[in-house]
Design an enzyme around this catalytic site. Structure first.
Site, PDB file in Angstrom:
ATOM      1  N   ARG A   1      -6.919  -9.118  11.275  1.00  0.00           N
ATOM      2  CA  ARG A   1      -7.354  -8.733   9.933  1.00  0.00           C
ATOM      3  C   ARG A   1      -8.337  -9.736   9.343  1.00  0.00           C
ATOM      4  NH1 ARG A   1      -2.396  -5.478   8.641  1.00  0.00           N
ATOM      5  NH2 ARG A   1      -2.616  -4.540   6.596  1.00  0.00           N
TER       6      ARG A   1
ATOM      7  N   ARG B   1       8.155   1.671   1.300  1.00  0.00           N
ATOM      8  CA  ARG B   1       7.752   0.270   1.352  1.00  0.00           C
ATOM      9  C   ARG B   1       7.500  -0.248  -0.065  1.00  0.00           C
ATOM     10  NH1 ARG B   1       3.091  -0.226   5.858  1.00  0.00           N
ATOM     11  NH2 ARG B   1       2.432  -1.780   4.353  1.00  0.00           N
TER      12      ARG B   1
ATOM     13  N   LYS C   1      -3.337   4.266  11.132  1.00  0.00           N
ATOM     14  CA  LYS C   1      -3.200   3.411  12.321  1.00  0.00           C
ATOM     15  C   LYS C   1      -1.799   3.530  12.918  1.00  0.00           C
ATOM     16  CE  LYS C   1      -4.135  -0.444  10.063  1.00  0.00           C
ATOM     17  NZ  LYS C   1      -4.351   0.001   8.671  1.00  0.00           N
TER      18      LYS C   1
ATOM     19  N   ARG D   1      -4.543  -4.513  -1.502  1.00  0.00           N
ATOM     20  CA  ARG D   1      -4.612  -4.430  -0.036  1.00  0.00           C
ATOM     21  C   ARG D   1      -5.987  -3.922   0.401  1.00  0.00           C
ATOM     22  NH1 ARG D   1       0.502  -0.884   0.837  1.00  0.00           N
ATOM     23  NH2 ARG D   1      -0.107  -0.834   3.029  1.00  0.00           N
TER      24      ARG D   1
ATOM     25  N   ARG E   1       4.033   8.164   0.718  1.00  0.00           N
ATOM     26  CA  ARG E   1       4.674   8.133   2.039  1.00  0.00           C
ATOM     27  C   ARG E   1       6.047   7.457   2.017  1.00  0.00           C
ATOM     28  NH1 ARG E   1       0.622   4.012   5.392  1.00  0.00           N
ATOM     29  NH2 ARG E   1       1.281   2.108   4.338  1.00  0.00           N
TER      30      ARG E   1
HETATM   31  P1  AMP Z   1       0.642  -3.182   7.179  1.00  0.00           P
HETATM   32  O1  AMP Z   1       1.963  -2.646   7.537  1.00  0.00           O
HETATM   33  O2  AMP Z   1      -0.263  -3.368   8.362  1.00  0.00           O
HETATM   34  O3  AMP Z   1      -0.027  -2.422   6.051  1.00  0.00           O
HETATM   35  O4  AMP Z   1       0.894  -4.676   6.616  1.00  0.00           O
HETATM   36  C1  AMP Z   1       1.687  -4.878   5.462  1.00  0.00           C
HETATM   37  C2  AMP Z   1       1.426  -6.275   4.915  1.00  0.00           C
HETATM   38  O5  AMP Z   1       1.792  -7.251   5.897  1.00  0.00           O
HETATM   39  C3  AMP Z   1      -0.033  -6.591   4.588  1.00  0.00           C
HETATM   40  O6  AMP Z   1      -0.415  -6.135   3.290  1.00  0.00           O
HETATM   41  C4  AMP Z   1      -0.028  -8.109   4.692  1.00  0.00           C
HETATM   42  O7  AMP Z   1       0.597  -8.704   3.566  1.00  0.00           O
HETATM   43  C5  AMP Z   1       0.893  -8.351   5.891  1.00  0.00           C
HETATM   44  N1  AMP Z   1       0.144  -8.332   7.162  1.00  0.00           N
HETATM   45  C6  AMP Z   1       0.276  -7.430   8.185  1.00  0.00           C
HETATM   46  N2  AMP Z   1      -0.545  -7.722   9.204  1.00  0.00           N
HETATM   47  C7  AMP Z   1      -1.226  -8.842   8.829  1.00  0.00           C
HETATM   48  C8  AMP Z   1      -2.237  -9.624   9.444  1.00  0.00           C
HETATM   49  N3  AMP Z   1      -2.740  -9.313  10.647  1.00  0.00           N
HETATM   50  N4  AMP Z   1      -2.701 -10.713   8.753  1.00  0.00           N
HETATM   51  C9  AMP Z   1      -2.216 -11.037   7.545  1.00  0.00           C
HETATM   52  N5  AMP Z   1      -1.283 -10.336   6.898  1.00  0.00           N
HETATM   53  C10 AMP Z   1      -0.775  -9.239   7.533  1.00  0.00           C
END
Ligand code: AMP
Length: 217
Positions: free
Chosen positions: A88, A161, A13, A172, A127
């Protein structure tokens, strides 16, 4: 144009959103990036989100919808938006409808990047990014041309990360299956979902996304 990129962690994404920003001047709203920035700055949102993110669980709907609303308010009405990692949950999908309609916007596409879950772990744990310019790399799939030196800016400082480890990735993915995948039928019923094979080459995925967007622009 307002689009959602939907798919499990590691589906590509962020990579595709970056490409759309560069090619089409759209704006990427990544709740993950915003939350990481909040954690980094030690803001009240960041303090609440840090442990939840490290565990691979979801931050509260109120927090993420709140920050998306604030970001939308900073944009001019004609700026196209890519929602990356948001919504989400079903509650977030509801909030997004309201946030958009309150601002005279509507959703044009939900692009689902389909992936083979077994391959995702390898994609994610390998990554890393340049700590200076944010360029993305991978231990196996995309090494810098000169080992240890960023192709884009020449920095020798890289970061990973904290939630990109195998255990957290499993949580996740579980969160994705339980809470995020169920929102697809909501958008399907509205005829908004386009399914694209996220396992294909980055450029092939990009071309397919372009085809979807060009068909409606
Ligand atoms: P990402 O970078 O999109 O993989 O997000 C990293 C982490 O941020 C996720 O595992 C969640 O803990 C939190 N997070 C990101 N976007 C959301 C969302 N829309 N709702 C809830 N938690 C989020």
């Amino acid at each position: 144009m307002n689009i959602i990129l939907l798919g499990p962690p590691g589906a590509g994404k962020g990579t595709q959103a970056t490409r759309l920003v560069e090619k089409r001047g759209m704006v990427q709203l990544s709740t993950g990036d915003m939350l990481r920035a909040a954690v980094q700055s030690g803001s009240p949102v960041g303090l609440k989100a840090k442990a939840v993110m490290e565990a691979g669980e979801l931050v509260s709907d109120e927090i993420v919808s709140g920050i998306i609303g604030e970001k939308l308010d900073e944009l001019s009405a004609d700026t196209g938006v890519i929602f990356d990692g948001y919504p989400r949950t079903a509650a977030q999908a509801d909030s997004l409808d309201t946030l958009l309609s309150d601002r005279g916007r509507s959703l044009d596409h939900v692009i689902e990047l389909g992936v083979d879950e077994a391959a995702l772990i390898e994609r994610i744990v390998g990554r890393y990014t340049c700590a200076n310019c944010g360029a993305g790399y991978h231990d196996v799939f995309k090494r810098p041309k000169v080992a240890g030196v960023c192709d884009v800016c020449g920095s020798t400082d890289f970061k990973r990360r904290p939630d990109d480890n195998a255990d957290t990735v499993r949580t996740r993915m579980e969160e994705y299956r339980k809470k995020t995948a169920p929102i697809l039928p909501i958008y399907d019923a509205r005829g908004l979902v386009e399914r694209i094979d996220g396992m294909a080459d980055i450029d092939v995925v990009g071309a397919e996304i372009d085809a979807v967007l060009d068909a409606t622009s």
